[in-house]
Write a protein that holds these residues in place. Structure first.
Motif, PDB file in Angstrom:
ATOM      1  N   ALA A   1      39.770  49.189  39.609  1.00  0.00           N
ATOM      2  CA  ALA A   1      39.662  49.406  41.244  1.00  0.00           C
ATOM      3  C   ALA A   1      38.965  50.535  41.538  1.00  0.00           C
ATOM      4  O   ALA A   1      38.079  50.446  42.506  1.00  0.00           O
ATOM      5  CB  ALA A   1      41.124  49.609  41.668  1.00  0.00           C
ATOM      6  N   LEU A   2      38.627  51.546  40.659  1.00  0.00           N
ATOM      7  CA  LEU A   2      38.109  52.912  41.118  1.00  0.00           C
ATOM      8  C   LEU A   2      36.633  52.728  40.907  1.00  0.00           C
ATOM      9  O   LEU A   2      35.690  52.992  41.774  1.00  0.00           O
ATOM     10  CB  LEU A   2      38.347  54.150  40.199  1.00  0.00           C
ATOM     11  N   GLU A   3      36.358  51.964  39.710  1.00  0.00           N
ATOM     12  CA  GLU A   3      34.730  51.505  39.599  1.00  0.00           C
ATOM     13  C   GLU A   3      34.216  50.497  40.471  1.00  0.00           C
ATOM     14  O   GLU A   3      33.043  50.651  40.875  1.00  0.00           O
ATOM     15  CB  GLU A   3      34.815  50.959  38.174  1.00  0.00           C
ATOM     16  N   ASP A   4      35.081  49.465  41.053  1.00  0.00           N
ATOM     17  CA  ASP A   4      34.476  48.442  41.741  1.00  0.00           C
ATOM     18  C   ASP A   4      35.089  48.472  43.192  1.00  0.00           C
ATOM     19  O   ASP A   4      34.528  47.669  43.785  1.00  0.00           O
ATOM     20  CB  ASP A   4      35.008  46.959  41.167  1.00  0.00           C
ATOM     21  N   LYS A   5      35.474  49.543  43.252  1.00  0.00           N
ATOM     22  CA  LYS A   5      36.227  49.795  44.975  1.00  0.00           C
ATOM     23  C   LYS A   5      36.972  48.334  45.161  1.00  0.00           C
ATOM     24  O   LYS A   5      36.980  48.128  46.291  1.00  0.00           O
ATOM     25  CB  LYS A   5      35.155  49.931  45.624  1.00  0.00           C
ATOM     26  N   ASP A   6      37.955  48.033  44.339  1.00  0.00           N
ATOM     27  CA  ASP A   6      38.521  46.724  44.298  1.00  0.00           C
ATOM     28  C   ASP A   6      40.137  47.051  44.829  1.00  0.00           C
ATOM     29  O   ASP A   6      41.031  47.456  44.139  1.00  0.00           O
ATOM     30  CB  ASP A   6      38.551  45.845  43.085  1.00  0.00           C
ATOM     31  N   GLU A   7      40.210  46.888  46.229  1.00  0.00           N
ATOM     32  CA  GLU A   7      41.442  47.428  46.921  1.00  0.00           C
ATOM     33  C   GLU A   7      42.489  46.321  46.398  1.00  0.00           C
ATOM     34  O   GLU A   7      43.908  46.620  46.373  1.00  0.00           O
ATOM     35  CB  GLU A   7      41.301  47.301  48.461  1.00  0.00           C
ATOM     36  N   ARG A   8      42.295  45.063  46.123  1.00  0.00           N
ATOM     37  CA  ARG A   8      43.139  44.096  45.790  1.00  0.00           C
ATOM     38  C   ARG A   8      43.738  44.564  44.594  1.00  0.00           C
ATOM     39  O   ARG A   8      45.029  44.574  44.183  1.00  0.00           O
ATOM     40  CB  ARG A   8      42.461  42.712  45.604  1.00  0.00           C
ATOM     41  N   LYS A   9      42.868  44.781  43.595  1.00  0.00           N
ATOM     42  CA  LYS A   9      43.401  45.463  42.144  1.00  0.00           C
ATOM     43  C   LYS A   9      44.225  46.577  42.542  1.00  0.00           C
ATOM     44  O   LYS A   9      45.390  46.886  41.705  1.00  0.00           O
ATOM     45  CB  LYS A   9      42.404  45.693  41.223  1.00  0.00           C
ATOM     46  N   ALA A  10      43.841  47.602  43.145  1.00  0.00           N
ATOM     47  CA  ALA A  10      44.495  48.867  43.316  1.00  0.00           C
ATOM     48  C   ALA A  10      46.054  48.535  44.001  1.00  0.00           C
ATOM     49  O   ALA A  10      46.855  49.092  43.713  1.00  0.00           O
ATOM     50  CB  ALA A  10      43.688  49.496  44.304  1.00  0.00           C
ATOM     51  N   GLN A  11      46.120  47.599  45.071  1.00  0.00           N
ATOM     52  CA  GLN A  11      47.343  47.454  45.436  1.00  0.00           C
ATOM     53  C   GLN A  11      48.263  46.868  44.798  1.00  0.00           C
ATOM     54  O   GLN A  11      49.503  46.830  44.675  1.00  0.00           O
ATOM     55  CB  GLN A  11      47.053  46.549  46.788  1.00  0.00           C
ATOM     56  N   GLU A  12      47.665  45.895  43.614  1.00  0.00           N
ATOM     57  CA  GLU A  12      48.348  45.401  42.617  1.00  0.00           C
ATOM     58  C   GLU A  12      49.017  46.264  41.801  1.00  0.00           C
ATOM     59  O   GLU A  12      50.281  46.100  41.308  1.00  0.00           O
ATOM     60  CB  GLU A  12      47.611  44.230  41.853  1.00  0.00           C
TER      61      GLU A  12
ATOM     62  N   ALA B   1      48.775  55.958  36.954  1.00  0.00           N
ATOM     63  CA  ALA B   1      48.020  54.798  37.393  1.00  0.00           C
ATOM     64  C   ALA B   1      48.005  54.467  38.723  1.00  0.00           C
ATOM     65  O   ALA B   1      46.988  54.015  39.350  1.00  0.00           O
ATOM     66  CB  ALA B   1      48.327  53.444  36.273  1.00  0.00           C
ATOM     67  N   THR B   2      49.201  54.532  39.548  1.00  0.00           N
ATOM     68  CA  THR B   2      49.733  54.369  40.620  1.00  0.00           C
ATOM     69  C   THR B   2      48.502  55.335  41.526  1.00  0.00           C
ATOM     70  O   THR B   2      48.199  54.954  42.504  1.00  0.00           O
ATOM     71  CB  THR B   2      51.138  54.405  41.122  1.00  0.00           C
ATOM     72  N   ASN B   3      48.748  56.613  41.226  1.00  0.00           N
ATOM     73  CA  ASN B   3      48.009  57.686  41.786  1.00  0.00           C
ATOM     74  C   ASN B   3      46.452  57.078  41.767  1.00  0.00           C
ATOM     75  O   ASN B   3      45.777  57.353  42.709  1.00  0.00           O
ATOM     76  CB  ASN B   3      48.010  58.975  41.160  1.00  0.00           C
ATOM     77  N   LEU B   4      45.804  56.932  40.709  1.00  0.00           N
ATOM     78  CA  LEU B   4      44.446  56.544  40.632  1.00  0.00           C
ATOM     79  C   LEU B   4      44.324  55.318  41.447  1.00  0.00           C
ATOM     80  O   LEU B   4      43.245  55.244  42.223  1.00  0.00           O
ATOM     81  CB  LEU B   4      44.057  55.943  39.112  1.00  0.00           C
ATOM     82  N   ALA B   5      45.094  54.402  41.608  1.00  0.00           N
ATOM     83  CA  ALA B   5      44.903  53.380  42.517  1.00  0.00           C
ATOM     84  C   ALA B   5      44.889  53.574  44.160  1.00  0.00           C
ATOM     85  O   ALA B   5      43.969  53.105  44.886  1.00  0.00           O
ATOM     86  CB  ALA B   5      46.048  52.082  42.323  1.00  0.00           C
ATOM     87  N   GLN B   6      45.584  54.407  44.200  1.00  0.00           N
ATOM     88  CA  GLN B   6      45.692  54.825  45.664  1.00  0.00           C
ATOM     89  C   GLN B   6      44.446  56.015  46.104  1.00  0.00           C
ATOM     90  O   GLN B   6      43.858  55.707  47.096  1.00  0.00           O
ATOM     91  CB  GLN B   6      46.845  55.953  45.926  1.00  0.00           C
ATOM     92  N   TYR B   7      43.805  56.519  44.957  1.00  0.00           N
ATOM     93  CA  TYR B   7      42.716  57.195  45.217  1.00  0.00           C
ATOM     94  C   TYR B   7      41.536  56.184  45.294  1.00  0.00           C
ATOM     95  O   TYR B   7      40.599  56.368  46.241  1.00  0.00           O
ATOM     96  CB  TYR B   7      42.275  57.911  43.904  1.00  0.00           C
ATOM     97  N   ALA B   8      41.544  55.030  44.603  1.00  0.00           N
ATOM     98  CA  ALA B   8      40.656  53.976  44.912  1.00  0.00           C
ATOM     99  C   ALA B   8      40.613  53.385  46.188  1.00  0.00           C
ATOM    100  O   ALA B   8      39.659  53.186  47.047  1.00  0.00           O
ATOM    101  CB  ALA B   8      40.726  52.766  43.835  1.00  0.00           C
ATOM    102  N   ILE B   9      41.832  53.233  46.894  1.00  0.00           N
ATOM    103  CA  ILE B   9      42.066  52.764  48.334  1.00  0.00           C
ATOM    104  C   ILE B   9      41.324  53.837  49.157  1.00  0.00           C
ATOM    105  O   ILE B   9      40.841  53.330  50.312  1.00  0.00           O
ATOM    106  CB  ILE B   9      43.375  52.479  48.480  1.00  0.00           C
ATOM    107  N   ASP B  10      41.960  55.026  49.050  1.00  0.00           N
ATOM    108  CA  ASP B  10      41.563  55.902  50.071  1.00  0.00           C
ATOM    109  C   ASP B  10      40.137  56.498  50.183  1.00  0.00           C
ATOM    110  O   ASP B  10      39.605  57.032  51.082  1.00  0.00           O
ATOM    111  CB  ASP B  10      42.503  57.036  49.613  1.00  0.00           C
ATOM    112  N   ALA B  11      39.284  56.459  48.843  1.00  0.00           N
ATOM    113  CA  ALA B  11      38.142  57.029  48.712  1.00  0.00           C
ATOM    114  C   ALA B  11      37.158  56.433  49.773  1.00  0.00           C
ATOM    115  O   ALA B  11      37.109  55.012  50.130  1.00  0.00           O
ATOM    116  CB  ALA B  11      37.651  56.774  47.311  1.00  0.00           C
ATOM    117  N   GLU B  12      36.493  57.095  50.575  1.00  0.00           N
ATOM    118  CA  GLU B  12      35.462  56.520  51.683  1.00  0.00           C
ATOM    119  C   GLU B  12      33.871  56.561  51.307  1.00  0.00           C
ATOM    120  O   GLU B  12      33.244  55.921  51.603  1.00  0.00           O
ATOM    121  CB  GLU B  12      35.729  57.396  52.942  1.00  0.00           C
ATOM    122  N   ASN B  13      33.670  57.309  50.183  1.00  0.00           N
ATOM    123  CA  ASN B  13      32.259  57.721  50.038  1.00  0.00           C
ATOM    124  C   ASN B  13      32.040  57.755  48.331  1.00  0.00           C
ATOM    125  O   ASN B  13      33.020  58.091  47.778  1.00  0.00           O
ATOM    126  CB  ASN B  13      31.637  58.826  50.296  1.00  0.00           C
ATOM    127  N   ASP B  14      30.720  57.420  47.942  1.00  0.00           N
ATOM    128  CA  ASP B  14      30.138  57.776  46.404  1.00  0.00           C
ATOM    129  C   ASP B  14      30.032  59.078  46.481  1.00  0.00           C
ATOM    130  O   ASP B  14      28.859  59.384  46.882  1.00  0.00           O
ATOM    131  CB  ASP B  14      29.223  56.694  46.082  1.00  0.00           C
TER     132      ASP B  14
END
Length: 226
Positions: free
Chosen positions: A34-45, A98-111
């Motif tokens: 999710a972090l690598e691909d900015k995949d919000e679906r995987k992050a939410q999962e 892992a939940t923290n990392l997923a939330q970071y993926a959702i919240d990140a706005e920029n590269d």
């Protein structure tokens, strides 16, 4: 409790601990994706699946308590149950990370700071977890030592990444990304990236804890516990 039933419960405990580790590793892997691909679906999962990890953890905690209270195990069995009790706690905390990392993926706005290879760091941390659990399953003391030794390398990777981010930030170098970034937004993402690196380092620390408890379980060797 008959001896064969008692032994079957010990065997089941081991299987369940290994299952929890597989589930936790899968969640970390999904979070890295999710972090690598900015995949919000995987992050939410990953985030929504945290309750399953917590439920399994509590069930296993109760199993360990029951075995300790009802059977009063000694020697190797006692070390196995006590080690398993501690290991599931580390696994549950890895699940939280892992939940923290997923939330970071959702919240990140920029590269920002794309030269920091989060995936490489994450894969190294996850491989340590998997190796520690292999040691638990196979009772391999050499693997326990290997996990502990690899922690220095992971710490160096994390330190270098954090120092690179802070150094560039202090020097005023431009943030990397598409177009001009809002400075305030970029700073929020930099802080999130630093937290990501920190949490990956913590996953490695939990892997070392698992290896240390496993070594104690196998050989009554507490050298990695302190």
């Amino acid at each position: 409790m008959a001896r064969n039933t008692y032994q079957s419960r010990l065997n089941q405990l081991e299987e369940d601990v290994l299952y929890l580790s597989e589930l936790v590793s899968e969640r970390v892997r999904y979070a890295l994706d999710a972090l690598e691909d900015k995949d919000e679906r995987k992050a939410q999962e990953v985030i929504e699946g945290d309750h399953e990890i917590n439920r399994i953890y509590l069930d296993l905690e109760q199993d360990c308590i029951d075995l300790l209270a009802l059977q009063q195990p000694v020697a190797g069995d006692l070390r196995f149950i006590a080690a398993s009790f501690k290991i599931i706690t580390d696994l549950e905390r890895i699940g939280d990370l892992a939940t923290n990392l997923a939330q970071y993926a959702i919240d990140a706005e920029n590269d920002v700071y794309t030269e920091v290879d989060i995936r490489r760091i994450g894969d190294a941390a996850l491989d340590m977890v998997d190796q520690a659990m292999d040691a638990y399953e196979t009772e391999d003391t050499d693997l326990c030592q290997s996990v502990a030794e690899r922690d220095d390398s992971l710490d160096t990777m994390c330190d270098n990444a954090s120092q690179s981010i802070v150094r560039d930030l202090m020097s005023g170098d431009d943030f990397e990304g598409d177009g001009d970034l809002d400075p305030e937004s970029a700073l929020v993402d930099v802080r999130r990236l630093l937290l990501t690196v920190r949490d990956l380092e913590r996953i490695g620390d939990h892997a070392v804890n698992v290896a240390a408890r496993t070594l104690y379980m196998i050989d009554n060797d507490d050298s990695l516990l302190f």
